[in-house]
Scaffold this motif. Structure first.
Motif, PDB file in Angstrom:
ATOM      1  N   UNK A   1       0.822  -1.212   0.000  1.00 46.43           N
ATOM      2  CA  UNK A   1       0.000   0.000   0.000  1.00 46.43           C
ATOM      3  C   UNK A   1       0.858   1.264   0.000  1.00 46.43           C
ATOM      4  N   UNK A   2       1.891   1.295   0.839  1.00 45.27           N
ATOM      5  CA  UNK A   2       2.735   2.493   0.922  1.00 45.27           C
ATOM      6  C   UNK A   2       3.541   2.692  -0.351  1.00 45.27           C
ATOM      7  N   UNK A   3       4.158   1.623  -0.846  1.00 47.23           N
ATOM      8  CA  UNK A   3       4.988   1.754  -2.050  1.00 47.23           C
ATOM      9  C   UNK A   3       4.136   2.079  -3.274  1.00 47.23           C
ATOM     10  N   UNK A   4       2.979   1.412  -3.415  1.00 46.83           N
ATOM     11  CA  UNK A   4       2.104   1.698  -4.556  1.00 46.83           C
ATOM     12  C   UNK A   4       1.551   3.118  -4.473  1.00 46.83           C
TER      13      UNK A   4
ATOM     14  N   UNK B   1      -5.612   0.423  -2.284  1.00 49.01           N
ATOM     15  CA  UNK B   1      -4.580  -0.613  -2.297  1.00 49.01           C
ATOM     16  C   UNK B   1      -4.687  -1.537  -1.096  1.00 49.01           C
ATOM     17  N   UNK B   2      -4.888  -0.963   0.071  1.00 44.13           N
ATOM     18  CA  UNK B   2      -4.805  -1.780   1.291  1.00 44.13           C
ATOM     19  C   UNK B   2      -5.988  -2.736   1.435  1.00 44.13           C
ATOM     20  N   UNK B   3      -7.131  -2.426   0.814  1.00 42.06           N
ATOM     21  CA  UNK B   3      -8.274  -3.331   0.960  1.00 42.06           C
ATOM     22  C   UNK B   3      -8.645  -4.034  -0.344  1.00 42.06           C
ATOM     23  N   UNK B   4      -7.751  -3.993  -1.346  1.00 40.54           N
ATOM     24  CA  UNK B   4      -8.047  -4.678  -2.601  1.00 40.54           C
ATOM     25  C   UNK B   4      -7.919  -6.191  -2.431  1.00 40.54           C
ATOM     26  N   UNK B   5      -8.899  -6.908  -2.961  1.00 38.46           N
ATOM     27  CA  UNK B   5      -8.875  -8.371  -2.877  1.00 38.46           C
ATOM     28  C   UNK B   5      -8.839  -9.041  -4.248  1.00 38.46           C
ATOM     29  N   UNK B   6      -9.730  -8.615  -5.157  1.00 37.64           N
ATOM     30  CA  UNK B   6      -9.921  -9.331  -6.419  1.00 37.64           C
ATOM     31  C   UNK B   6      -8.646  -9.362  -7.251  1.00 37.64           C
ATOM     32  N   UNK B   7      -8.071  -8.189  -7.516  1.00 34.37           N
ATOM     33  CA  UNK B   7      -6.869  -8.128  -8.349  1.00 34.37           C
ATOM     34  C   UNK B   7      -5.698  -8.803  -7.647  1.00 34.37           C
ATOM     35  N   UNK B   8      -5.568  -8.565  -6.351  1.00 32.85           N
ATOM     36  CA  UNK B   8      -4.479  -9.165  -5.592  1.00 32.85           C
ATOM     37  C   UNK B   8      -4.562 -10.677  -5.604  1.00 32.85           C
ATOM     38  N   UNK B   9      -5.763 -11.210  -5.576  1.00 38.19           N
ATOM     39  CA  UNK B   9      -5.970 -12.664  -5.560  1.00 38.19           C
ATOM     40  C   UNK B   9      -5.339 -13.336  -6.779  1.00 38.19           C
ATOM     41  N   UNK B  10      -5.357 -12.647  -7.925  1.00 36.27           N
ATOM     42  CA  UNK B  10      -4.830 -13.230  -9.160  1.00 36.27           C
ATOM     43  C   UNK B  10      -3.313 -13.082  -9.285  1.00 36.27           C
ATOM     44  N   UNK B  11      -2.747 -12.038  -8.725  1.00 36.95           N
ATOM     45  CA  UNK B  11      -1.334 -11.748  -8.984  1.00 36.95           C
ATOM     46  C   UNK B  11      -0.424 -12.013  -7.787  1.00 36.95           C
ATOM     47  N   UNK B  12      -0.993 -12.440  -6.663  1.00 36.22           N
ATOM     48  CA  UNK B  12      -0.171 -12.711  -5.481  1.00 36.22           C
ATOM     49  C   UNK B  12       0.375 -14.138  -5.548  1.00 36.22           C
ATOM     50  N   UNK B  13       1.667 -14.281  -5.364  1.00 35.11           N
ATOM     51  CA  UNK B  13       2.283 -15.593  -5.363  1.00 35.11           C
ATOM     52  C   UNK B  13       2.411 -16.147  -3.956  1.00 35.11           C
ATOM     53  N   UNK B  14       3.137 -17.242  -3.852  1.00 40.42           N
ATOM     54  CA  UNK B  14       3.339 -17.866  -2.553  1.00 40.42           C
ATOM     55  C   UNK B  14       4.137 -16.942  -1.636  1.00 40.42           C
ATOM     56  N   UNK B  15       3.635 -16.739  -0.424  1.00 37.88           N
ATOM     57  CA  UNK B  15       4.300 -15.868   0.536  1.00 37.88           C
ATOM     58  C   UNK B  15       3.997 -14.400   0.338  1.00 37.88           C
ATOM     59  N   UNK B  16       3.124 -14.077  -0.629  1.00 35.98           N
ATOM     60  CA  UNK B  16       2.786 -12.680  -0.910  1.00 35.98           C
ATOM     61  C   UNK B  16       1.339 -12.378  -0.536  1.00 35.98           C
ATOM     62  N   UNK B  17       0.819 -13.127   0.422  1.00 35.45           N
ATOM     63  CA  UNK B  17      -0.573 -12.941   0.833  1.00 35.45           C
ATOM     64  C   UNK B  17      -0.732 -11.617   1.577  1.00 35.45           C
ATOM     65  N   UNK B  18      -1.789 -10.880   1.221  1.00 34.07           N
ATOM     66  CA  UNK B  18      -2.101  -9.634   1.914  1.00 34.07           C
ATOM     67  C   UNK B  18      -3.214  -9.887   2.926  1.00 34.07           C
ATOM     68  N   UNK B  19      -3.535  -8.879   3.708  1.00 35.32           N
ATOM     69  CA  UNK B  19      -4.532  -9.047   4.778  1.00 35.32           C
ATOM     70  C   UNK B  19      -5.917  -9.416   4.242  1.00 35.32           C
TER      71      UNK B  19
END
Length: 201
Positions: free
Chosen positions: A12-15, A141-159
């Motif tokens: 969230x901060x970097x984006x 950014x901090x509460x996005x789920x849908x887009x993050x779900x597709x592009x997050x890899x292993x160990x990159x899970x967000x809240x």
């Protein structure tokens, strides 16, 4: 949970920082220079706003796979920056419509160079708008789920993804507390953004 929270804050901060810089420059270019290229530029910036999140998530996933880029926090950062730039640009465009460019021309007539004009006039007057745009980007950014779900890899899970994985096993007090916390933070950030916007207008 703490790892997911840390990942969410890092992304969230970097984006937010990157999208605020790119979006502000894009808005200034679109508003200041009326050319055919800028019309194409505006269309490209506006597209993520009308594109469904699931379609954008799939498109970004296919893009990373085509380039053979491993899904990680970096891909999440790129994805979040991509859609945050559009929101920042639109917010800054609305601010620039009320900006008095005669102040810049007056400073240039008095001998101020480009750096002085930017530092002493442009940035201070646009700072509230940039702050409002940055807070909006942070919230998205901090509460996005849908887009993050597709592009997050292993160990990159967000809240949000962590909360979703917990809901699969049933609702718990921890899930309720985390959801309430995210809602409260989002509400406060949106309220601050609205106050900054009102001050600017």
């Amino acid at each position: 949970m703490w790892l997911a929270l840390r990942n969410s804050m890092i992304i969230a901060i970097s984006a937010t920082l990157v999208s605020t810089i790119i979006g502000s420059l894009a808005a200034y270019a679109i508003h200041r220079y009326k050319t055919r290229l800028q019309k194409v530029h505006y269309s490209l910036v506006y597209t993520p706003l009308v594109m469904p999140d699931i379609l954008m998530g799939i498109s970004l996933l296919l893009f990373f796979v085509a380039l053979n880029i491993k899904l990680s926090l970096f891909t999440v950062f790129v994805a979040h920056t991509t859609f945050c730039v559009s929101y920042v640009t639109m917010v800054m465009l609305s601010k620039l419509q009320n900006f008095d460019f005669s102040l810049i021309e007056a400073a240039q007539d008095l001998g101020a160079d480009s750096w002085t004009v930017t530092k002493k006039i442009l940035l201070p007057l646009l700072a509230p708008g940039m702050m409002a745009a940055a807070l909006l980007a942070f919230t998205l950014s901090i509460d996005d789920f849908v887009i993050t779900y597709f592009v997050a890899g292993q160990g990159a899970s967000t809240l949000p993804i962590y909360i979703y994985s917990m809901i699969k096993f049933g609702s718990t007090p921890l899930v309720n507390a985390l959801s309430t916390l995210i809602l409260a933070v989002t509400f406060v950030v949106v309220l601050i953004t609205q106050l900054l916007t009102n001050e600017e207008t």
